[in-house]
Write a protein that holds these residues in place. Structure first.
Motif: not given
Length: 392
Positions: A282-291, A315-319, A323-327
């Motif tokens: 699941t984390a790997g699937a989020l990598t591309y949209p996160l980038y 920084v923690a909140s934006v990150t 991640l949530a937006s990428a999901w």
């Protein structure tokens, strides 16, 4: 040569992909001064130094890409590869371009809004080829990937085999080594001497996994590791600026690259096959949209709220928000739109095969009539119970 089963999706590779993405995120959010208005060494006295090497996440991405693309083209046609890549890359990319444009136009305090012509060109992902500005600066790496795909397609036209992949590694190594001397723009554009060692090493690592390691493949990997060191100082300077790069030790960048090669090597040799944690997939699937969405959107948020929220919390909140937006992009855009694109493009390819190809074929002449053999006498007939498989 004996082939070894390459296995299903590699969870360890997904984990490394996520780590590379977070390296890039930390580099943009923690190391760069621009969203904060001043140098960040006083804001993040400990994390700042480590984050300054986060640009190396791009090199790790290219190393992973060499491995994964070589794995994905094996046994596929050019059409199947094109369908796979287009349906994988464009849905999340379109969402990233549009979302970034909306945010930057709403809050133009960090990045300048782009015109409609720039936006439309960016939707093609080919803006890097005609000097059109990127909607988000991180998109430059996508054009590098597209050139790599074009190189792979050339190999596919000759057939994806162990031998042809070795030829690719050799020819590309020579072209990348000679490109700075030849000073020919076309050769330099496609040889990509700064990044070629990572793609080539990834290909060699996959050949190790599929066909088992040997002296030739190890020689290719070691050569690429040595060649990769040549451009690290240049990449550090271009990423951080000359003043910051001159004061930052260069040896950690070399160590990080060596560690990345070692990790991919361990995956290639099967040392990480026991790692099958589902959350890594699941984390790997989020990598591309996160980038795709993290830079201009995230740095705009940091710039907007830097005086209202403590820096570590911001920084923690934006990150976490990225991640949530990428999901959400993965679930609501990438998966359904990608599935629709695959179905549509495959149907189009089938239509071409059925309606275009037959028109160019000459009708096959009818076979001459086969003379009828004389019917055997009743006593010469083979009993039904004595018929063999071939005679049935």
């Amino acid at each position: 040569m004996t082939e070894r089963r390459s296995g299903s999706r590699l969870a360890a590779l997904d984990g490394l992909r996520l780590l590379a993405a977070l390296m890039v995120v930390s580099y943009h959010y923690v190391a760069l001064a621009r969203p904060w208005g001043h140098a960040t060494d006083t804001i993040f006295p400990t994390l700042h130094t480590a984050a300054q090497y986060g640009w190396l996440g791009v090199e790790v991405f290219f190393l992973i890409s060499g491995f994964v693309i070589c794995m994905s083209v094996w046994g596929r046609t050019v059409g199947e590869f094109a369908v796979s890549r287009l349906s994988r890359l464009f849905p999340a990319y379109w969402a990233g371009v549009l979302l970034t444009t909306v945010v930057v136009k709403a809050w133009p305090e960090f990045a300048s809004p782009r015109g409609w012509d720039t936006l439309i060109t960016n939707l093609t992902m080919l803006q890097g080829g005609n000097n059109t500005p990127d909607v988000d600066p991180v998109y430059w790496t996508l054009f590098v990937e597209l050139k790599f795909y074009l190189i792979v397609v050339v190999v596919m036209l000759f057939g994806v085999t162990y031998r042809n992949c070795l030829i690719l590694c050799g020819v590309w190594t020579v072209a990348a080594a000679l490109a700075p001397v030849l000073n020919t723009p076309l050769v330099t554009q496609f040889a990509m001497p700064e990044y070629a060692p990572f793609f080539i090493a990834g290909i060699a690592f996959y050949l190790m996994r599929r066909h088992r390691p040997n002296a030739v493949l190890w020689a290719i990997v070691i050569l690429q590791l040595l060649l990769a060191q040549r451009y690290l100082d240049y990449r550090q300077t271009s990423s951080l600026g000359k003043a910051a790069a001159d004061t930052l030790p260069g040896w950690p960048a070399h160590v990080i690259v060596i560690a990345a090669f070692a990790l991919i090597g361990a995956i290639a040799l099967g040392a990480c096959d026991r790692i099958q944690w589902k959350w890594l997939t699941t984390a790997g699937a989020l990598t591309y949209p996160l980038y795709l969405i993290h830079m201009n959107i995230g740095m705009t948020l940091i710039h907007h709220y830097r005086d209202q929220i403590p820096a570590p919390v911001l920084v923690a909140s934006v990150t976490a928000l990225m991640l949530a937006s990428a999901w959400l992009i993965h679930r609501l855009v990438e998966r359904p739109l990608g599935k629709w694109l695959r179905t549509t493009m495959r149907r189009g390819i089938d239509d071409v095969r059925q309606h275009v190809t037959p028109r160019h074929r000459h009708p096959r002449p009818p076979a001459p009539p086969t003379p009828t053999a004389p019917r055997p006498a009743e006593d010469d007939r083979t009993p039904p119970h004595a018929r063999t498989f071939e005679s049935v």
